[in-house]
Design a protein around this motif. Structure first.
Motif, short mmCIF file in Angstrom:
data_model
loop_
_atom_site.label_atom_id
_atom_site.label_comp_id
_atom_site.label_asym_id
_atom_site.label_seq_id
_atom_site.Cartn_x
_atom_site.Cartn_y
_atom_site.Cartn_z
N LEU A 1 -1.43 -5.31 -4.76
CA LEU A 1 -1.26 -3.87 -4.74
C LEU A 1 -2.55 -3.22 -4.23
CD1 LEU A 1 0.62 -3.15 -8.09
CD2 LEU A 1 1.54 -3.85 -5.86
N ALA A 2 -2.40 -2.15 -3.46
CA ALA A 2 -3.57 -1.48 -2.88
C ALA A 2 -3.38 0.03 -2.95
CB ALA A 2 -3.78 -1.91 -1.43
N ASP A 3 -4.43 0.73 -3.37
CA ASP A 3 -4.45 2.18 -3.34
C ASP A 3 -5.06 2.65 -2.02
OD1 ASP A 3 -3.41 2.16 -5.86
OD2 ASP A 3 -5.29 2.64 -6.88
N GLN A 4 -4.63 3.80 -1.56
CA GLN A 4 -5.03 4.28 -0.24
C GLN A 4 -6.49 4.70 -0.15
OE1 GLN A 4 -2.51 7.68 0.46
NE2 GLN A 4 -3.53 8.94 -1.08
N GLU B 1 -16.95 9.48 -4.27
CA GLU B 1 -16.40 9.65 -2.93
C GLU B 1 -17.25 8.97 -1.86
OE1 GLU B 1 -14.41 13.45 -1.84
OE2 GLU B 1 -15.35 14.20 -3.67
N GLN B 2 -18.54 8.92 -2.06
CA GLN B 2 -19.46 8.31 -1.09
C GLN B 2 -19.69 6.82 -1.36
OE1 GLN B 2 -20.32 11.40 -2.72
NE2 GLN B 2 -19.29 12.36 -0.96
N LEU B 3 -18.87 6.24 -2.25
CA LEU B 3 -18.96 4.83 -2.63
C LEU B 3 -20.25 4.49 -3.38
CD1 LEU B 3 -17.48 3.05 0.55
CD2 LEU B 3 -16.29 3.87 -1.50
N GLU B 4 -20.82 5.50 -4.01
CA GLU B 4 -21.98 5.28 -4.87
C GLU B 4 -21.49 4.87 -6.26
OE1 GLU B 4 -24.81 8.71 -2.80
OE2 GLU B 4 -23.51 9.21 -4.51
N VAL B 5 -22.17 3.90 -6.84
CA VAL B 5 -21.71 3.30 -8.09
C VAL B 5 -21.81 4.29 -9.25
CG1 VAL B 5 -22.10 1.46 -9.77
CG2 VAL B 5 -22.31 0.98 -7.32
N ILE B 6 -20.69 4.46 -9.94
CA ILE B 6 -20.64 5.22 -11.19
C ILE B 6 -20.72 4.26 -12.37
CG2 ILE B 6 -19.27 6.78 -12.62
CD1 ILE B 6 -17.95 7.80 -10.04
N GLU B 7 -19.89 3.21 -12.32
CA GLU B 7 -19.90 2.16 -13.34
C GLU B 7 -19.75 0.83 -12.62
OE1 GLU B 7 -20.35 2.34 -16.54
OE2 GLU B 7 -20.26 4.51 -16.84
N LEU C 1 0.85 -1.19 0.00
CA LEU C 1 0.00 0.00 0.00
C LEU C 1 0.88 1.24 0.00
CD1 LEU C 1 -2.75 1.47 0.39
CD2 LEU C 1 -2.54 1.01 2.83
N ALA C 2 0.78 2.06 -1.04
CA ALA C 2 1.54 3.30 -1.14
C ALA C 2 0.65 4.46 -0.70
CB ALA C 2 2.03 3.51 -2.57
N THR C 3 1.14 5.27 0.24
CA THR C 3 0.32 6.37 0.74
C THR C 3 1.00 7.72 0.51
OG1 THR C 3 1.29 6.21 2.98
CG2 THR C 3 -0.70 4.92 2.53
N TYR C 4 0.13 8.72 0.38
CA TYR C 4 0.58 10.13 0.34
C TYR C 4 -0.64 11.01 0.59
CZ TYR C 4 2.31 14.64 -1.11
OH TYR C 4 2.65 15.97 -1.13
N ASN C 5 -0.64 11.67 1.73
CA ASN C 5 -1.75 12.56 2.12
C ASN C 5 -3.11 11.89 1.91
OD1 ASN C 5 0.08 14.51 2.89
ND2 ASN C 5 -0.20 15.79 1.08
N GLY C 6 -3.24 10.71 2.49
CA GLY C 6 -4.45 9.92 2.27
C GLY C 6 -5.39 9.86 3.46
N ARG D 1 -13.19 7.27 -7.19
CA ARG D 1 -12.72 8.40 -7.99
C ARG D 1 -13.09 9.70 -7.30
NH1 ARG D 1 -8.96 6.49 -9.80
NH2 ARG D 1 -8.73 8.15 -11.33
N HIS D 2 -12.10 10.59 -7.21
CA HIS D 2 -12.31 11.88 -6.56
C HIS D 2 -11.31 12.88 -7.12
CE1 HIS D 2 -8.73 11.02 -4.06
NE2 HIS D 2 -9.21 9.79 -4.00
N ASP D 3 -11.32 14.09 -6.60
CA ASP D 3 -10.52 15.17 -7.18
C ASP D 3 -9.02 14.98 -7.01
OD1 ASP D 3 -12.81 16.41 -8.01
OD2 ASP D 3 -12.93 17.77 -6.28
N ASN D 4 -8.60 14.14 -6.05
CA ASN D 4 -7.17 14.03 -5.74
C ASN D 4 -6.57 12.68 -6.09
OD1 ASN D 4 -6.95 16.68 -4.59
ND2 ASN D 4 -8.03 15.91 -2.79
N ASN D 5 -7.19 11.93 -6.99
CA ASN D 5 -6.62 10.64 -7.39
C ASN D 5 -5.25 10.83 -8.02
OD1 ASN D 5 -9.88 9.77 -8.07
ND2 ASN D 5 -8.60 8.36 -6.92
N ALA D 6 -4.35 9.86 -7.74
CA ALA D 6 -3.02 9.90 -8.33
C ALA D 6 -3.02 9.45 -9.78
CB ALA D 6 -2.05 9.04 -7.52
N SER D 7 -4.08 8.76 -10.20
CA SER D 7 -4.17 8.26 -11.57
C SER D 7 -5.49 8.67 -12.19
CB SER D 7 -4.05 6.73 -11.59
OG SER D 7 -5.11 6.15 -10.85
#
Length: 237
Positions: free
Chosen positions: A85-88, A122-128, A6-11, A201-207
């Protein structure tokens, strides 16, 4: 048996939710490697609090050179047979680890798997409901050099692949593209079509899901990764 990297940065905003989804799925001999890349928010405090309560957490100060180097550093610390692999900012569904391990155990020839993800806000509501369907994900070496669909948030691989993955060249567009292509060249990768991660998905995603890079920037990336890939493949042939 399992190393989660798990790689973190301001998470701080989402990290606890991700940790709470990962740790219950790990056995007593598994490890959660967290490499932090210089967070200035409450990320470190959260990690320290969890690490004080759980000896499976191994905390490292990352190299401070960005997300690719941070993941490479975390992978390098891993000691177990299967590496996840895990995203924060994501959330693992409860069956993720066992489903993935079952696949590896029934397919001993496979070195890397990528499981499907549910794209959420951000609220874990399904987009796709399916990242695979949304991005038309397919396996294949040349297919994914032209238009990469490999995604680290759904990725797990055998530790035997580490010698081919590391070090990850600094010029590659993203770590998951590199790792996926290394396995794809050997025709030892597979897709698990069951969604096993909530991909937030949110405004500060690294990818980005769909890159905003120009055509020429993407062409430059493809040329760079093709060059270093063939050097690595030739060296490890």
């Amino acid at each position: 048996m399992i190393s989660v990297c798990l790689a973190t940065y301001n998470g701080e905003k989402y990290l606890e939710e991700q940790l709470a989804s990962i740790l219950p799925q790990l056995g007593s001999d598994d490890e959660l490697i967290i490499s932090d890349d210089g967070s200035t928010d409450e990320t470190l405090a959260i990690i320290e609090r969890y690490a004080d309560q759980d000896q499976r957490i191994k905390f490292f100060t990352g190299p401070g050179q960005g997300v690719i180097a941070n993941f490479a550093f975390a992978i390098n610390q891993s000691q177990e047979e299967y590496i996840f692999l895990a995203d924060q900012d994501d959330v693992w569904l409860p069956e993720k680890v066992q489903t993935t391990l079952d696949y590896f155990q029934t397919h001993p020839e496979i070195e890397l798997v990528i499981s499907d993800l549910v794209i959420v806000n951000e609220q874990l509501e399904v987009i796709e409901p399916s990242y695979f369907d949304y991005r038309n994900v397919k396996l294949g070496f040349f297919h994914n050099i032209v238009k990469n669909k490999y995604i680290g948030a759904g990725m797990a691989f055998r530790s035997s692949l580490k010698i081919r993955i590391l070090p990850i060249p600094s010029k590659v567009p993203m770590h998951d593209m590199w790792i996926g292509l290394i396995a794809a060249y050997r025709n030892k990768s597979a897709l698990i079509t069951q969604p096993l991660t909530l991909y937030r998905r949110h405004d500060n995603n690294a990818s980005e899901i769909n890159t905003k890079a120009s055509f020429f920037q993407q062409l430059k990336w493809r040329c760079a990764i093709s060059y270093v890939l063939f050097k690595r493949i030739f060296f490890h042939a």
